[in-house]
Design an enzyme around this catalytic site. Sequence first.
Site, PDB file in Angstrom:
ATOM      1  N   GLY A 127      39.475  46.160  43.618  1.00  0.00           N
ATOM      2  CA  GLY A 127      39.379  45.878  42.185  1.00  0.00           C
ATOM      3  C   GLY A 127      40.749  45.975  41.529  1.00  0.00           C
ATOM      4  NE  ARG A 175      35.781  43.935  45.081  1.00  0.00           N
ATOM      5  CZ  ARG A 175      36.144  45.124  44.623  1.00  0.00           C
ATOM      6  NH1 ARG A 175      36.507  46.065  45.485  1.00  0.00           N
ATOM      7  NH2 ARG A 175      36.176  45.388  43.321  1.00  0.00           N
ATOM      8  CG  ASP A 202      37.140  54.469  47.783  1.00  0.00           C
ATOM      9  OD1 ASP A 202      37.234  53.392  47.168  1.00  0.00           O
ATOM     10  OD2 ASP A 202      36.054  54.968  48.090  1.00  0.00           O
ATOM     11  CB  THR A 249      40.768  52.103  41.573  1.00  0.00           C
ATOM     12  OG1 THR A 249      39.394  51.958  41.156  1.00  0.00           O
ATOM     13  CG2 THR A 249      41.018  53.567  41.878  1.00  0.00           C
ATOM     14  CG  ASP A 266      36.047  52.703  40.078  1.00  0.00           C
ATOM     15  OD1 ASP A 266      35.494  52.367  41.142  1.00  0.00           O
ATOM     16  OD2 ASP A 266      36.061  51.983  39.060  1.00  0.00           O
ATOM     17  CG  ASP A 287      36.956  55.938  43.069  1.00  0.00           C
ATOM     18  OD1 ASP A 287      36.188  55.148  43.655  1.00  0.00           O
ATOM     19  OD2 ASP A 287      38.193  55.749  42.959  1.00  0.00           O
ATOM     20  NE  ARG A 290      33.776  51.223  44.047  1.00  0.00           N
ATOM     21  CZ  ARG A 290      34.672  50.658  44.869  1.00  0.00           C
ATOM     22  NH1 ARG A 290      34.336  49.600  45.569  1.00  0.00           N
ATOM     23  NH2 ARG A 290      35.895  51.119  44.962  1.00  0.00           N
TER      24      ARG A 290
HETATM   25  P1  ADP Z   1      38.930  49.460  46.404  1.00  0.00           P
HETATM   26  O1  ADP Z   1      40.187  49.512  47.229  1.00  0.00           O
HETATM   27  O2  ADP Z   1      39.199  49.101  44.966  1.00  0.00           O
HETATM   28  O3  ADP Z   1      38.069  50.659  46.601  1.00  0.00           O
HETATM   29  P2  ADP Z   1      37.140  48.010  48.169  1.00  0.00           P
HETATM   30  O4  ADP Z   1      36.340  49.222  48.462  1.00  0.00           O
HETATM   31  O5  ADP Z   1      36.445  46.713  47.962  1.00  0.00           O
HETATM   32  O6  ADP Z   1      38.084  48.179  46.903  1.00  0.00           O
HETATM   33  O7  ADP Z   1      38.174  47.804  49.400  1.00  0.00           O
HETATM   34  C1  ADP Z   1      39.119  46.741  49.295  1.00  0.00           C
HETATM   35  C2  ADP Z   1      39.354  46.159  50.683  1.00  0.00           C
HETATM   36  O8  ADP Z   1      39.813  47.177  51.573  1.00  0.00           O
HETATM   37  C3  ADP Z   1      38.071  45.656  51.342  1.00  0.00           C
HETATM   38  O9  ADP Z   1      37.730  44.369  50.882  1.00  0.00           O
HETATM   39  C4  ADP Z   1      38.509  45.628  52.799  1.00  0.00           C
HETATM   40  O10 ADP Z   1      39.334  44.509  53.054  1.00  0.00           O
HETATM   41  C5  ADP Z   1      39.375  46.887  52.882  1.00  0.00           C
HETATM   42  N1  ADP Z   1      38.571  47.999  53.385  1.00  0.00           N
HETATM   43  C6  ADP Z   1      37.657  48.720  52.704  1.00  0.00           C
HETATM   44  N2  ADP Z   1      37.106  49.655  53.510  1.00  0.00           N
HETATM   45  C7  ADP Z   1      37.680  49.483  54.752  1.00  0.00           C
HETATM   46  C8  ADP Z   1      37.534  50.113  56.034  1.00  0.00           C
HETATM   47  N3  ADP Z   1      36.674  51.131  56.210  1.00  0.00           N
HETATM   48  N4  ADP Z   1      38.288  49.659  57.070  1.00  0.00           N
HETATM   49  C9  ADP Z   1      39.165  48.640  56.894  1.00  0.00           C
HETATM   50  N5  ADP Z   1      39.350  48.004  55.722  1.00  0.00           N
HETATM   51  C10 ADP Z   1      38.612  48.419  54.660  1.00  0.00           C
HETATM   52  O1  F6P Z   2      36.385  49.589  41.825  1.00  0.00           O
HETATM   53  C1  F6P Z   2      36.655  49.041  40.576  1.00  0.00           C
HETATM   54  C2  F6P Z   2      35.432  48.334  40.058  1.00  0.00           C
HETATM   55  O2  F6P Z   2      35.747  47.771  38.813  1.00  0.00           O
HETATM   56  C3  F6P Z   2      34.211  49.224  39.891  1.00  0.00           C
HETATM   57  O3  F6P Z   2      34.306  50.057  38.749  1.00  0.00           O
HETATM   58  C4  F6P Z   2      33.124  48.194  39.808  1.00  0.00           C
HETATM   59  O4  F6P Z   2      31.845  48.710  40.106  1.00  0.00           O
HETATM   60  C5  F6P Z   2      33.578  47.213  40.892  1.00  0.00           C
HETATM   61  O5  F6P Z   2      35.000  47.284  40.931  1.00  0.00           O
HETATM   62  C6  F6P Z   2      33.164  45.793  40.620  1.00  0.00           C
HETATM   63  O6  F6P Z   2      33.475  45.089  41.814  1.00  0.00           O
HETATM   64  P1  F6P Z   2      33.746  43.519  41.766  1.00  0.00           P
HETATM   65  O7  F6P Z   2      35.080  43.324  41.117  1.00  0.00           O
HETATM   66  O8  F6P Z   2      33.756  43.112  43.216  1.00  0.00           O
HETATM   67  O9  F6P Z   2      32.626  42.915  40.981  1.00  0.00           O
END
Ligand code: ADP
Ligand code: F6P
Length: 319
Positions: free
Chosen positions: A11, A72, A103, A125, A127, A129, A171
């Site tokens: 995000g 993502r 994360d 982020t 969040d 979090d 989230r």
């Molecule tokens: P954020 O970093 O904001 O928490 P996501 O949870 O969607 O967003 O993670 C972003 C990207 O990081 C994912 O689309 C994926 O490419 C990568 N990612 C997330 N979790 C893993 C994992 N366990 N192992 C490898 N890559 C990951």
């Molecule tokens: O992680 C940041 C965030 O904005 C969360 O607060 C929210 O739930 C999520 O991303 C939304 O995900 P997406 O951008 O894939 O709709």
Amino acid sequence: MHKIGVLTSGGDAPGMNAAIRAIVRNGIYNKVKIVGIGRGYTGLLSEEINEMAISSVGDIIHRGGTLLKTSRCERFRTDEGIQDAVNILKKHSIDGLVVIGGDGSYQGAYKLGLAGINVMGIPGTIDNDLAYTDYTIGFDTAVNTVLNSISNIRDTSMSHEKVTIIEVMGRCCGDIALYAGLAGGAESILVPEEKYEVAKICEKLMQGKRRGKTHNIIILAEGRESANDLQKEILEHAGIESRITVLGYLQRGGTPTAVDRILASKMGARAVDLLLAGKNNRAIGIKDNHLIDVDIMDALAQKKVFDREMYNLSQILSM
Ligand code: ADP
Ligand code: F6P
């Protein structure tokens, strides 16, 4: 350390551009090449890699979103995806990689680190979090965006003597709801970390009505339940109608606050300094207003502790 890559992942968050700017300019100041990787891990796997100059990051410190774009990427969750990324980084002689994200992005960065890539994580982020740092980049801006919305909604809520449910992002973390709710004087703050009974919410609404309150604002974190469900529950339980505002992606944009711009600038510059000092696999954070860096896996292992003291205060002050 001759060439450092930077990408934004997951995000997007206001302040990411300030971090990118700091990485590029502190890198160039230290005579290191900086390459921008477009569209997060997706772009890394498709080699969207371009050298960045001082001018590449001109006039962006005040802009939300991310100059490098983000994504993502499901393929990056696979061993093959990680190995492809390692091969691409080596092919481009990228000695270090700064990942700006949440994360999930840290999980990916950690796996690159295991494969021998020198990585640095910067918490980008809205969040808030990530337990290892007091604040993530984008959180302060998102809280202020919600706060402005509360103020606007309060006006019409008061004029029509209505109950308004405002659903906010986060989230599974209730920090945006908690901070904006306390700052905005919301009557109820509903977060994933704290159970509640609809009966008690309705009792508080009726108590307020009895003492002449002309409006009520309920801040609801998306990880708790949907605003539509809560609206139905309140109507069924107490016959009280309410209006809904889902702030959604409004919270992800906007010009970053000074707090986020300064946090991002400090973290971006520190990421470069640590890589140049031979450090790797670190997550940069802020604790008690001081920059810290911790092992990425330790950062991910820490569990967020809900600020119950702040939550209890919000309950007292919104009586
Ligand atoms: P954020 O970093 O904001 O928490 P996501 O949870 O969607 O967003 O993670 C972003 C990207 O990081 C994912 O689309 C994926 O490419 C990568 N990612 C997330 N979790 C893993 C994992 N366990 N192992 C490898 N890559 C990951
Ligand atoms: O992680 C940041 C965030 O904005 C969360 O607060 C929210 O739930 C999520 O991303 C939304 O995900 P997406 O951008 O894939 O709709």
